[in-house]
Design a protein around this motif. Structure first.
Motif, PDB file in Angstrom:
ATOM      1  N   LEU A 129       0.820  -1.207   0.000  1.00 45.81           N
ATOM      2  CA  LEU A 129       0.000   0.000   0.000  1.00 45.81           C
ATOM      3  C   LEU A 129       0.858   1.264   0.000  1.00 45.81           C
ATOM      4  CD1 LEU A 129      -2.792  -1.014   2.500  1.00 45.81           C
ATOM      5  CD2 LEU A 129      -2.890  -0.963   0.016  1.00 45.81           C
ATOM      6  N   THR A 180       2.578   2.468   2.416  1.00 45.23           N
ATOM      7  CA  THR A 180       2.749   3.117   3.715  1.00 45.23           C
ATOM      8  C   THR A 180       4.136   2.853   4.292  1.00 45.23           C
ATOM      9  OG1 THR A 180       1.596   1.232   4.615  1.00 45.23           O
ATOM     10  CG2 THR A 180       0.355   3.253   4.414  1.00 45.23           C
ATOM     11  N   TYR A 217       7.048  13.908   3.899  1.00 43.83           N
ATOM     12  CA  TYR A 217       7.046  13.285   2.574  1.00 43.83           C
ATOM     13  C   TYR A 217       5.662  12.784   2.254  1.00 43.83           C
ATOM     14  CZ  TYR A 217       8.155   9.713  -0.977  1.00 43.83           C
ATOM     15  OH  TYR A 217       8.187   8.929  -2.095  1.00 43.83           O
ATOM     16  N   PRO A 248       4.147  10.637  -0.700  1.00 44.27           N
ATOM     17  CA  PRO A 248       4.428   9.888  -1.933  1.00 44.27           C
ATOM     18  C   PRO A 248       3.326  10.079  -2.961  1.00 44.27           C
ATOM     19  CG  PRO A 248       4.492   8.473   0.010  1.00 44.27           C
ATOM     20  CD  PRO A 248       3.870   9.764   0.422  1.00 44.27           C
ATOM     21  N   LYS A 307       1.654   7.840  -4.662  1.00 48.15           N
ATOM     22  CA  LYS A 307       0.524   6.950  -4.413  1.00 48.15           C
ATOM     23  C   LYS A 307      -0.051   7.283  -3.041  1.00 48.15           C
ATOM     24  CE  LYS A 307       0.165   2.154  -4.020  1.00 48.15           C
ATOM     25  NZ  LYS A 307       1.003   0.992  -3.843  1.00 48.15           N
ATOM     26  N   SER A 366      -0.744   7.005   0.406  1.00 45.66           N
ATOM     27  CA  SER A 366      -0.079   6.080   1.321  1.00 45.66           C
ATOM     28  C   SER A 366      -0.456   6.306   2.775  1.00 45.66           C
ATOM     29  CB  SER A 366       1.429   6.215   1.178  1.00 45.66           C
ATOM     30  OG  SER A 366       1.797   5.972  -0.132  1.00 45.66           O
ATOM     31  N   LEU A 367      -1.753   6.299   3.028  1.00 46.47           N
ATOM     32  CA  LEU A 367      -2.162   6.351   4.433  1.00 46.47           C
ATOM     33  C   LEU A 367      -2.894   5.049   4.714  1.00 46.47           C
ATOM     34  CD1 LEU A 367      -3.406  10.007   4.670  1.00 46.47           C
ATOM     35  CD2 LEU A 367      -1.210   9.102   5.337  1.00 46.47           C
TER      36      LEU A 367
END
Lengths: 368, 300
Positions: free
Chosen positions: A201, A203, B79, B81, B83, B85-86
């Motif tokens: 994902l 993360t 940062y 990203p 995509k 990203s959480l």
């Protein structure tokens, strides 16, 4: 420390919000233990047999009564001629036929031996084998009673005694195995999936660009599963004690410590898997193929290691589950203390240290 | 000096992702990295955020070397990203709190920094991040990247896949953050967003084409650009491309942007040519060069 607690809190959110994994986590141990306990057993119970009695005298009647009195067999049919044997086997219900020769009683008294033929349906060889063993045991018992007051020449009667699991309850044998599988699966598969999920994902990228240290991430990922695996182990032991009335002979405390050791080694394996797989799918496949199969096949839980070909026996040594199965069988069934299983424990400790060292070394602080 | 990149090169097997990149970003500057997909923007971001190691060259972020001092950088940059990203299964509030905690701070401590942005998504704070719209996701991601008051903020294509209104709002937020003395390095494939940066670097195939303020970059474009339109767009482009004097032809919204090779170009001659190609309703007008025109010119 606050960071670490925050991380663990997040992990628990993940676990409790993902219904499917939660179901695997807690549903599987219960389902497996029930399956192995009730459905998949090696024991025989109320097996239908048929009698072909050519002599119909007092002795044969006594033997038949003895057999039908046991809970293992129920006499379903009485046939009168040899040609019927095949017909009833073909119907499939009858698993064995006892064929008493003519003048059974007379022969026994005069010649000191009489013949009883046990014909079993060997389409299921294991069951057939068990049936003939059980009948033999009953016959031997009867012979002993018969010979009690008869003075005969020295006669050697082999006496087999089943120790530790006198009642031959297969569930007792399965509990340690099921516990091993579950702990392995929950610990290794779940951690490897949960770490690779972060990679998949994206993360993980953010976690890397944060002040969290690698060991904080790893321990944070692993900690909730240690906790859940312990709960699972407790559930399995409780089920076996209260539902299957399995006596735990040894110390529960030692059992708990050894289980935690095994859980940690499985978790370390899980982390190792996550370092070499990029997606959850790969992590799951590696866990299933690389861990589950060896655990089931080579740990000695279903197939005895001593009867394996030599190469497999050697390979089985590198499987942590093998040592854990020896340890918990020892504690649960034989009631031994640490002095008898320290060698296995030490091997498991060594493996655990090795896996942890390797996975910390392989944990990437960057993306490639 | 907030970011100092010198001679960075990076290859993946045979692909040269970055070749000899060098530039500097001043403290408090809003610096844009403009280029199409695959230009090497993300690779550069990952090198600067210590996620990748360059094959050649050095870089410093907030005074720290990206290789030897990576731990300090991880403490002081934010940062986001490309995509999203959480954690999709955590709510807005939980995500924000988690990121505050792992950076050793609290939401309250730096609330003023994210207040403007967070207020817009606060009504949905109990909603899970996976169920948010694209714009809301980006706002939340920005909040999470800002919550520890970073010195340098890296935003990798923050507006890709976001609707025009949210995009505009997003850039207004970046302008406000800049006033709080945060250095921002932002990448985008959208040329119209480039004009909002203090300085931009045009990047393609791992090479920097030009670095300057957006105004200066546009002024450097030597060509006079013409908006050409006709009722059949496809045919128009094909006709212009076969016109022997053309210098560049590419669609630009409802027009085709056309430049001519000749210095004494007369639009009327072009119109006559296009009419001979059976096109009707032809309009040819002078227009001002945009960053996109300049990029197309430089990328030729």
């Amino acid at each position: 420390m606050k960071r670490f607690i925050g991380f663990i809190k997040k992990e628990f959110y993940h676990i409790f919000r993902d219904r499917r994994s939660l179901f695997i986590l807690f549903g599987m141990p219960i389902a497996q233990i029930m399956l192995f306990g009730f459905a998949i057993t090696n024991e025989i119970n109320n097996v239908d047999i048929a009698i072909l009695d050519h002599s119909k005298d007092a002795t044969t009647e006594a033997i038949i009564n003895k057999i039908s009195a046991s809970t293992y067999f129920s006499i379903n049919e009485v046939i009168t001629k040899e040609s019927d044997i095949e017909t009833i086997f073909k119907k499939g219900k009858i698993k064995a036929v006892l064929n008493f020769e003519k003048d059974f009683s007379k022969n026994l008294i005069k010649e000191h031996n009489a013949t009883l033929q046990i014909i079993t349906d060997a389409t299921d060889p294991n069951t057939a084998n068990t049936i003939s063993n059980y009948i033999n045991a009953i016959l031997q018992q009867y012979q002993k009673e018969l010979n009690k007051d008869v003075k005969l020449a020295y006669q050697i009667i082999p006496q087999t005694r089943m120790v530790y699991n006198r009642e031959l309850k297969s569930v007792y044998m399965f509990v340690p195995g099921v516990m091993t599988i579950i702990l392995m699966l929950v610990s290794a598969m779940m951690t490897s999936i949960s770490i690779t999920r972060e990679k998949e994902l994206g993360t993980m990228e953010i976690l890397l660009v944060s002040p969290l240290k690698p060991f904080q991430v790893i321990v944070g990922k692993v900690f909730p599963y240690i906790f859940l695996s312990i709960i699972n182990a407790v559930v399995i032991v409780m089920l076996s004690i209260f539902i299957f009335k399995m006596p735990v002979q040894g110390s529960l405390f030692l059992l708990a410590l050894e289980s935690i050791l095994f859980i940690v080694s499985a978790l370390a394996l899980g982390i190792l898997i996550s370092t070499i797989s990029a997606t959850q799918q790969t992590a799951m496949m590696i866990s299933l193929m690389g861990l589950m199969l060896p655990v089931i096949l080579l740990s000695g839980f279903i197939f005895p290691i001593s009867s394996m070909p030599l190469p497999l026996q050697i390979i089985s040594n590198i499987i942590p589950a093998k040592w854990f199965v020896i340890i918990i069988k020892g504690i649960m069934l034989k009631g031994v203390g640490l002095q008898f299983i320290w060698k296995e424990t030490l091997i498991l400790v060594g493996m655990t240290v090795f896996f942890i060292a390797l996975s910390v070394k392989k944990y990437k602080i960057r993306l490639e | 000096m907030s970011i100092n990149i010198s001679n960075i090169s990076k290859s993946y097997k045979k692909v040269k992702a970055l070749q000899n990149i060098s530039f500097k970003v001043e403290t408090g500057e809003l610096f844009g990295l403009i280029g199409p997909d695959g230009a090497g923007k993300t690779t550069l971001f990952r090198i600067l955020t210590t996620l990748l190691i360059a094959n050649k060259g050095t870089a410093k972020v907030a005074g720290f070397d990206v290789v030897s001092d990576y731990k300090n950088i991880r403490n002081s940059v934010g940062y986001m990203p490309g995509k999203f990203s959480l954690y999709q299964d955590l709510t807005i509030e939980e995500n924000l709190e988690f990121f505050a905690t792992i950076f050793g701070t609290t939401v309250e401590e730096n609330y003023d920094l994210i207040k403007d942005i967070y207020m817009q998504i606060e009504p949905f704070k109990t909603r899970r991040a996976g169920k948010l719209s694209g714009g809301m996701k980006q706002k939340l991601a920005l909040c999470c990247a800002l919550i520890h008051k970073p010195k340098v903020l890296f935003l990798d294509e923050p507006t890709t896949g976001v609707d025009p209104v949210s995009r505009k709002e997003f850039w207004e937020m970046l302008k406000r953050l800049q006033q709080k003395n945060i250095t921002i390095l932002v990448s985008t494939p959208y040329m119209d967003e480039a004009a909002l940066c203090d300085r931009i670097a045009l990047i393609q195939n791992g090479k920097i084409l030009e670095i300057d303020t957006p105004e200066a970059i546009v002024k450097h474009n030597p060509n006079q650009i013409y908006n050409v339109s006709a009722d059949n767009m496809y045919k128009l482009i094909n006709s212009l491309k076969t016109y022997k004097h053309n210098h560049s032809v590419y669609p630009f919204g409802e027009f085709v942007h056309y430049t001519d090779r000749r210095t004494d170009f007369n639009p009327k001659a072009l119109k006559v040519y296009l009419e001979s190609q059976n096109l009707s309703n032809i309009h040819i007008n002078k227009t001002v060069a945009t960053i996109e025109d300049t990029f197309m010119e430089l990328a030729k």
